[in-house]
Design an enzyme around this catalytic site. Structure first.
Site, PDB file in Angstrom:
ATOM      1  N   GLU A 103       0.741  -1.514  -0.056  1.00 41.11           N
ATOM      2  CA  GLU A 103      -0.110   0.305  -0.267  1.00 41.11           C
ATOM      3  C   GLU A 103       1.030   1.412  -0.176  1.00 41.11           C
ATOM      4  OE1 GLU A 103      -0.612  -2.299   2.075  1.00 41.11           O
ATOM      5  OE2 GLU A 103      -2.438  -3.445   0.945  1.00 41.11           O
ATOM      6  N   HIS A 155     -10.970  -4.548   9.912  1.00 39.28           N
ATOM      7  CA  HIS A 155     -11.315  -4.457   8.679  1.00 39.28           C
ATOM      8  C   HIS A 155     -13.003  -3.515   8.557  1.00 39.28           C
ATOM      9  CE1 HIS A 155      -8.684  -7.210   7.266  1.00 39.28           C
ATOM     10  NE2 HIS A 155      -8.709  -7.475   5.917  1.00 39.28           N
TER      11      HIS A 155
END
Lengths: 323, 328
Positions: free
Chosen positions: A60, A129
């Site tokens: 990322e 998440h």
């Protein structure tokens, strides 16, 4: 006007903007061959090829940094982070580079970069998440923070975000990709940082965004049955923050509730409430009430998770508390 | 490794240009501590003295339109790439005439004309950005390259590996250059990296890694030149470790107690500037007088740079709010 899903609206925006501007490309995990974890990038690879639809490794910081470098040298990248949770991995790139290089280098460079990422809780994905992080990005000058709810907003705002010469955090919500709404067929864009009044009312103003707009609209409908007229302001963006629309509304209703899916402490509701207090204190008939997610890491078990997130019942209670 | 034949390809003019640039950087850097103690500059100040052969060797091996991007010990890098010393000095003074208009400071120099894409203060943070710069070249089908300089400490950061991997994956035209000066602030490479020979770190990404004597400007020049040629011809990224030494502390406030006097003395003897001067004279490329003339001219240039910085205005108070966004 045709009704399409939020996912389709976003997909249309990507197709249109990539066709419009050859310097626009998209990169991210599984955006190409897999067509996106949430299928928002469907059809892009087949249409635009590998150079412009770049599958990346699970890196990322690498994705955002690479996009930043490309943006600084004349391209107009769209970086997709599979979910907003992974933006935390890339936070040094986002806050220490993307957001500030223009200022740090005396305005001699621009970063026309859109970072798309879906977030949101409610699918039993557990503590890592289920983050709702828009407030963090709002804290950082240099970043535009766009958080759409309706499909038409999603399309018009994404197109404007891509065209913007400033870096934009474009935060989608996993829970509303499948929600349908009317979207104009003709070419259109929406200005960044203009709130939208999704329902007119006279008694209380609810200030909200993203999936919570739907929750608040449902609560408003129920309250209307009791004769309470709720106005629902969809901020659509946290930066620029459209306080003009908010203040105009609360000066009419004299009561305000903020509803966010992010953690209440340090959330954006506190910022909006403070600004209402600073600028409309005399017109208010009650303190602003803030409703947000419980200040806990998101639990897995369904009933625990549901009790952490604002819902219709909690919004109704919040509205009643300021009447 | 470089050969005598390759070295002889360089004209005296180029060689004297390298000498001049190294002297310019040294004169610039050595003027700073006094100015700092006089309160003319603030914040961090990381000086490049000792490492000149790396920056100058790199800058001479690339073209003006090639991109350079670096960490925060970058005064010498921008000057080597052609940056005007007076504009760099003005930046250190926080003046409006500085290369970053007084908003960056010592660590954040920038020059779009020279395609110097910035000095960055987070160790390793600019490595992924450099891959994006190089991807831009690939995207436009340009023939430029990007060179990314960083310290030994950066090779222990996660983004070093992300950047190495992505650069190799997409075969972007770039050269990673590690300036290994032996220390990440006060921690030696030996105590920070499980692999001491940092040039080997690129092998995991099937990217050629090479070590070069960073105290020898010609060795750096030749090594980088070959890597640049490779990148320009579509051969993808390379990685070069230049072994060097900083003669001063990590920053101006570093007492430097972690390095022995003996170690410092050994490296001082390898000072890239007098050694290169000796070589130029021995090879008949220049006379002592030629070199002394350059020394004098560069001293004047830096004196003039200081005067320019002194006389320049501070940024207008309104500048606080400009440049946060393009579209306000």
């Amino acid at each position: 006007m045709p009704e399409i899903t939020c996912r389709e609206a976003l997909n249309q925006a990507l197709h249109e903007e990539m066709a419009r501007d050859p310097s626009t490309f998209i990169l991210g995990e599984d955006v190409g061959l897999y067509e996106g974890s949430f299928k928002v990038t469907k059809g892009l690879l087949a249409r635009f090829g590998e150079k412009r639809v770049l599958d990346t490794p699970i890196s990322e910081a690498g994705i955002v940094g690479m996009a930043c470098g490309a943006a600084m040298t004349g391209l107009r990248p769209i970086a997709e982070l599979m979910t907003i949770n992974f933006a935390i991995v890339a936070m040094d790139q986002i806050m220490n580079h993307v957001a500030i290089v223009r200022y740090m280098f005396g305005g001699q460079v621009k970063v026309p970069l859109t970072i798309r990422a879906p977030g949101g809780a409610g699918h039993q994905l557990g503590a890592q998440h289920s983050h709702v992080l828009e407030a963090i990005f709002m804290h950082c000058p240099g970043l535009r923070v766009i958080v759409p709810s309706f499909p038409a907003d999603a399309k018009g705002l994404l197109k404007s975000a891509i065209r913007s010469d400033d870096p934009v955090m474009f935060i989608e919500h996993e829970g509303i990709y499948g929600v349908k709404g009317e979207v104009p067929e003709d070419e259109f864009t929406l200005p960044l940082g203009v709130a939208d009044i999704k329902r007119r009312g006279t008694d209380v103003t609810i200030i909200t965004l993203s999936r919570m707009v739907y929750v608040c609209l449902e609560a408003a409908e129920e309250l209307a049955g009791e004769g309470i007229q709720v106005e629902v302001v969809d901020l659509r963006a946290l930066n620029p923050l459209d306080m003009l629309t908010v203040l105009e509304s609360v000066r009419r209703t004299h009561r305000a509730v903020t509803v966010e899916e992010s953690w209440l402490t340090g959330g954006w509701g506190g910022e909006v409430a403070s600004r209402i207090m600073e600028q409309a204190f005399d017109q208010m008939d009650a303190p602003v009430f803030r409703l947000g997610c419980a200040d806990v890491p998101m639990p897995y078990s369904k009933h625990l998770e549901q009790s952490a997130i604002p819902n219709v019942r909690k919004v109704i209670e919040a509205v009643r508390s300021v009447l | 490794m470089e050969t005598k034949k390759e070295r002889s390809l360089l004209e005296s003019r180029d060689l004297l240009g390298m000498y001049r640039d190294m002297v310019r950087v040294r004169q610039f850097e050595e003027a700073c501590p006094k100015l700092y103690s006089q309160g003319k500059m603030g914040g961090f100040l990381h000086l490049y003295s000792g490492q000149e052969a790396v920056g100058v060797g790199v800058a001479h091996a690339i073209h003006k339109q090639d991109y350079m991007i670096s960490a925060y010990r970058e005064h010498g890098l921008l000057i080597a790439k052609g940056g005007r010393p007076e504009k760099v000095m003005a930046e250190l003074f926080g003046k409006a005439t500085g290369v970053s208009r007084g908003k960056g400071g010592s660590m954040h120099l920038f020059d779009p004309e020279l395609r110097f894409m910035g000095g960055y203060g987070i160790v390793g943070g600019h490595l992924p950005i450099s891959v994006g710069v190089a991807y831009s070249i690939l995207y436009r089908e340009g023939d430029e390259v990007a060179v990314c300089l960083f310290g030994d400490g950066a090779t222990n950061q996660g983004v070093f590996h992300e950047a190495m991997n992505m650069a190799a994956l997409y075969q972007v035209p770039m050269i990673f250059i590690c300036e290994n000066n032996g220390y990440g602030i006060g921690t030696s490479v030996l105590r920070a990296s499980a692999m001491e020979e940092l040039y080997k770190k690129s092998c995991a990404y099937e990217t050629p890694g090479e070590k070069v004597d960073g105290m020898d400007v010609l060795a750096v020049y030749e090594t980088v030149r070959r890597a640049v040629q490779r990148a320009r011809e579509g051969g993808g990224p390379s990685y070069i470790e230049a072994i060097t030494y900083r003669f001063r502390g990590h920053s101006i406030s570093d007492p430097g107690t972690y390095r022995s006097e003996q170690e410092k003395r050994i490296w001082q003897e390898r000072d890239p500037i007098p050694n290169f001067a000796r070589w130029l004279v021995e090879q008949g490329k220049a006379t002592r007088e030629d070199l002394e003339k350059i020394d004098g001219e560069e001293k004047d240039l830096i004196r003039e740079a200081i005067r320019f910085a002194e006389e320049s205005p501070f940024p207008d108070p309104e500048e606080l709010w400009t440049d946060v966004y393009v579209e306000s």
